[in-house]
Design a protein around this motif. Structure first.
Motif, PDB file in Angstrom:
ATOM      1  N   ASP A 166       0.834  -1.189   0.000  1.00 39.32           N
ATOM      2  CA  ASP A 166       0.000   0.000   0.000  1.00 39.32           C
ATOM      3  C   ASP A 166       0.873   1.245   0.000  1.00 39.32           C
ATOM      4  O   ASP A 166       2.086   1.182   0.269  1.00 39.32           O
ATOM      5  CB  ASP A 166      -0.901  -0.007   1.239  1.00 39.32           C
ATOM      6  CG  ASP A 166      -1.987   1.057   1.192  1.00 39.32           C
ATOM      7  OD1 ASP A 166      -2.220   1.622   0.110  1.00 39.32           O
ATOM      8  OD2 ASP A 166      -2.588   1.319   2.252  1.00 39.32           O
ATOM      9  N   GLY A 167       0.276   2.383  -0.293  1.00 35.36           N
ATOM     10  CA  GLY A 167       0.941   3.666  -0.173  1.00 35.36           C
ATOM     11  C   GLY A 167       2.151   3.805  -1.084  1.00 35.36           C
ATOM     12  O   GLY A 167       2.158   3.324  -2.222  1.00 35.36           O
ATOM     13  N   PRO A 168       3.218   4.439  -0.601  1.00 32.63           N
ATOM     14  CA  PRO A 168       4.424   4.630  -1.407  1.00 32.63           C
ATOM     15  C   PRO A 168       5.048   3.322  -1.891  1.00 32.63           C
ATOM     16  O   PRO A 168       5.627   3.276  -2.982  1.00 32.63           O
ATOM     17  CB  PRO A 168       5.372   5.371  -0.456  1.00 32.63           C
ATOM     18  CG  PRO A 168       4.471   6.054   0.520  1.00 32.63           C
ATOM     19  CD  PRO A 168       3.303   5.148   0.690  1.00 32.63           C
ATOM     20  N   LEU A 169       4.939   2.263  -1.094  1.00 31.86           N
ATOM     21  CA  LEU A 169       5.464   0.966  -1.526  1.00 31.86           C
ATOM     22  C   LEU A 169       4.781   0.523  -2.816  1.00 31.86           C
ATOM     23  O   LEU A 169       5.425  -0.012  -3.719  1.00 31.86           O
ATOM     24  CB  LEU A 169       5.245  -0.093  -0.438  1.00 31.86           C
ATOM     25  CG  LEU A 169       6.109   0.007   0.814  1.00 31.86           C
ATOM     26  CD1 LEU A 169       5.586  -0.949   1.877  1.00 31.86           C
ATOM     27  CD2 LEU A 169       7.563  -0.288   0.500  1.00 31.86           C
ATOM     28  N   PHE A 170       3.487   0.747  -2.890  1.00 33.86           N
ATOM     29  CA  PHE A 170       2.708   0.371  -4.071  1.00 33.86           C
ATOM     30  C   PHE A 170       3.036   1.281  -5.252  1.00 33.86           C
ATOM     31  O   PHE A 170       3.367   0.812  -6.345  1.00 33.86           O
ATOM     32  CB  PHE A 170       1.215   0.444  -3.737  1.00 33.86           C
ATOM     33  CG  PHE A 170       0.295   0.092  -4.867  1.00 33.86           C
ATOM     34  CD1 PHE A 170       0.092  -1.225  -5.229  1.00 33.86           C
ATOM     35  CD2 PHE A 170      -0.379   1.083  -5.571  1.00 33.86           C
ATOM     36  CE1 PHE A 170      -0.758  -1.567  -6.275  1.00 33.86           C
ATOM     37  CE2 PHE A 170      -1.237   0.765  -6.614  1.00 33.86           C
ATOM     38  CZ  PHE A 170      -1.428  -0.564  -6.968  1.00 33.86           C
ATOM     39  N   SER A 171       2.954   2.583  -5.035  1.00 38.59           N
ATOM     40  CA  SER A 171       3.163   3.526  -6.141  1.00 38.59           C
ATOM     41  C   SER A 171       4.576   3.454  -6.694  1.00 38.59           C
ATOM     42  O   SER A 171       4.776   3.537  -7.909  1.00 38.59           O
ATOM     43  CB  SER A 171       2.827   4.949  -5.680  1.00 38.59           C
ATOM     44  OG  SER A 171       3.600   5.319  -4.560  1.00 38.59           O
TER      45      SER A 171
END
Length: 311
Positions: A166-171
């Protein structure tokens, strides 16, 4: 070969109570302890389905030792990097009405040397027949582009990547085009910066957008509403299966485990989808973060309804 990566594993402590009373005494009716963390839960599901995986990541202290012993007793191969400090304990409070409150510790800090140790181990596993499952949060000391870096390194050796983050890890990871993605509804809405609840058609449109950069498959989980399975060639909507639920904890991890198992077994897409729906529904009937049995998964998979989405 499936390699699950859990950067921030945990001892999952699940407690059952009647109703959470804030600022007052709460009496616990039942306690369950499990070796946890998203990647570890994926490995447990793969094992229950009859497959094999190698569980990697970081562990430390007494809790880390417990996790390694528990997984060994379950017949799951491990290759963890030892770190200083204590692997975290995550508390999940389950009320009688099914509502879950989670209190997750941050976990120990990881040094640059320990991170490099893990990356070298992962590089040694990489190859055309390898699927890396990158799942969950990261501890202190790990940069938010870590999943992107692992994905790029894996792709250089022909390996595949399944991402559940999720979040920055995903983007950040999307820049490297993971081969498979498993966001849930809320994660996808946050990524697209939506300030309202997306319709199912909007979720499909957003999910298809994730395939534009080279990702082959995106699965959007929607809780009791089911899930959407998207590839460039086929798109399916699967309504949620009716089961007697204990809690939703671990349902997404079970779905990811079934995705990885289906890839490793080279199952046809429709068979893989049914297995995913059976595993996810079965997980919500389990106590703690234990995976559902293969028998239950197969029974539920037969009830899965695949509704093709017309473009």
């Amino acid at each position: 070969m499936i390699v699950t990566v859990t950067m921030n594993p945990a001892i999952d402590k699940t407690v059952d109570i009647d109703r959470l009373e804030r600022g007052d005494l709460n009496r616990i009716k039942r306690v369950e302890l499990d070796a946890g963390g998203k990647g570890i839960n994926v490995s447990k599901t793969i094992k229950e389905l009859g497959g094999k995986s190698i569980a990697t990541g970081f562990v430390g202290g007494i809790n880390g030792t417990i996790i390694k012993h528990v997984l060994a007793d379950q017949g799951i191969e491990t290759d963890f990097v030892e770190v200083n400090g204590e692997t975290r304990t995550n508390l999940k409070v389950v009320e009688e009405n099914g509502e879950v409150t989670e209190l997750n510790e941050p976990g120990p800090e990881v040094s640059k040397e320990q991170l490099e140790d893990l990356l070298k181990r992962l590089d040694g596993y990489a190859g055309p027949e390898t699927l890396f499952v990158l799942a969950g949060s990261i501890p202190k000391g790990i940069p938010t582009d870590i999943y992107r870096r692992i994905t790029e390194s894996a792709h250089r050796k022909g390996a595949k990547v399944l991402l559940d983050a999720d979040g920055p890890l995903f983007s950040e990871s999307l820049k490297a085009a993971p081969d498979m993605l498993k966001p849930n509804r809320s994660e996808l809405e946050r990524y697209y910066r939506m300030d309202y609840r997306a319709s199912e058609q909007e979720l499909v449109t957003m999910g298809l957008g994730l395939l534009d950069n080279g990702t082959h498959m995106a699965v959007i989980s929607m809780g009791q509403m089911g899930a959407v399975f998207l590839t460039r060639e086929k798109q399916y909507r699967c309504p949620g299966l009716l089961v007697k639920a204990h809690s939703t904890v671990g349902a997404g991890d079970a779905l990811v485990g079934a995705m990885a198992y289906g890839w490793d077994e080279k199952l046809p897409l429709e068979d893989c989808i049914r297995l995913c729906m059976g595993a996810s529904a079965g997980a919500v009937t389990s106590i703690g973060t234990k995976p559902p049995s293969r028998e239950l998964v197969d029974e539920l998979a037969k009830k899965a309804e695949l509704l093709e989405i017309r473009k």
